[in-house]
Design a protein around this motif. Structure first.
Motif, PDB file in Angstrom:
ATOM      1  N   VAL A 144       0.834  -1.203   0.000  1.00 38.94           N
ATOM      2  CA  VAL A 144       0.000   0.000   0.000  1.00 38.94           C
ATOM      3  C   VAL A 144       0.866   1.249   0.000  1.00 38.94           C
ATOM      4  CG1 VAL A 144      -1.689   1.329   1.333  1.00 38.94           C
ATOM      5  CG2 VAL A 144      -1.973  -1.127   1.051  1.00 38.94           C
ATOM      6  N   ASN A 149       2.299   1.614  -3.662  1.00 37.80           N
ATOM      7  CA  ASN A 149       1.470   1.641  -4.859  1.00 37.80           C
ATOM      8  C   ASN A 149       0.155   2.367  -4.728  1.00 37.80           C
ATOM      9  OD1 ASN A 149       3.396  -0.035  -6.080  1.00 37.80           O
ATOM     10  ND2 ASN A 149       2.429  -1.850  -5.226  1.00 37.80           N
ATOM     11  N   GLU A 150      -0.309   2.643  -3.520  1.00 39.79           N
ATOM     12  CA  GLU A 150      -1.666   3.156  -3.358  1.00 39.79           C
ATOM     13  C   GLU A 150      -1.709   4.311  -2.381  1.00 39.79           C
ATOM     14  OE1 GLU A 150      -4.656   0.213  -2.561  1.00 39.79           O
ATOM     15  OE2 GLU A 150      -3.444  -1.342  -3.484  1.00 39.79           O
ATOM     16  N   ASN A 151      -2.876   4.897  -2.275  1.00 41.65           N
ATOM     17  CA  ASN A 151      -3.151   5.938  -1.297  1.00 41.65           C
ATOM     18  C   ASN A 151      -3.644   5.248  -0.027  1.00 41.65           C
ATOM     19  OD1 ASN A 151      -4.266   7.967   0.255  1.00 41.65           O
ATOM     20  ND2 ASN A 151      -5.525   8.804  -1.374  1.00 41.65           N
ATOM     21  N   TYR A 184      -7.385   3.373   0.894  1.00 40.93           N
ATOM     22  CA  TYR A 184      -7.419   1.953   1.236  1.00 40.93           C
ATOM     23  C   TYR A 184      -8.121   1.741   2.579  1.00 40.93           C
ATOM     24  CZ  TYR A 184      -5.792  -2.853   1.730  1.00 40.93           C
ATOM     25  OH  TYR A 184      -5.737  -4.218   1.890  1.00 40.93           O
TER      26      TYR A 184
END
Length: 173
Positions: free
Chosen positions: A61, A64-66, A70
């Motif tokens: 996370v 790769n992600e916000n 999430y």
């Protein structure tokens, strides 16, 4: 440096980043959980589940992600799952003493309490859509993605939810 020492150092760094994120965002995430479910104890439980799930996937996370998106998605989905597995019981809303009465809406404690009371009088999905769209400022697509519904459904719940919220707030004045 040995392989074991390198792995331990990386794990320690990841855990420190996770703890830093949780410390910085915990209050806001707790308020989001409360806005979704309307009960401080349930909000604490939802947040605990969300942070536990986040910890498990933190390496992915954070890269790769916000993380906020999430965690919000976990909060919403966990709340939906809980409602599917138990009977709905009437809930009362209590304003937590530790809650910042002016954030993020900029309204005072009395108006904020009325707003939370009105939110709890709304149907569940309308409440979730209104919170995500108008309190957190997500767009239609982001809201649809977080709730696992279509954009058209988000729009109809938003329209009906705002209408219901206005009616509930008018009843209190």
């Amino acid at each position: 440096m040995s392989l074991l020492t390198g792995l331990t150092a990386r794990r320690t760094r990841r855990e420190a980043e996770y703890v830093e994120y949780v410390v910085a965002r915990q209050g806001q995430l707790r308020r989001i959980a409360y806005a979704i479910c309307g009960d401080w104890h349930q909000a604490d439980d939802l947040l605990q589940v969300a942070l536990t799930k986040l910890y498990v996937v933190w390496p992915q996370v954070r890269m790769n992600e916000n993380p906020d998106a999430y965690v919000r998605q976990i909060l919403v989905r966990t709340n939906i799952d809980e409602h599917r597995t138990r009977l709905r019981r009437p809930q009362t809303v209590e304003l937590d003493e530790g809650m910042d009465a002016t954030a993020p809406t900029g309204i005072g404690p009395e108006e904020r309490s009325e707003l939370f009371d009105a939110l709890q009088g709304m149907p569940e999905m309308q409440r979730k859509v209104v919170v995500l769209r108008h309190w957190l400022g997500l767009d239609v697509q982001e809201t649809a993605d977080e709730l696992g519904i279509s954009t058209g459904t988000v729009k109809s719940h938003t329209s009906r939810g705002l209408e219901a919220l206005r009616a509930l707030l008018e009843q209190t004045t």
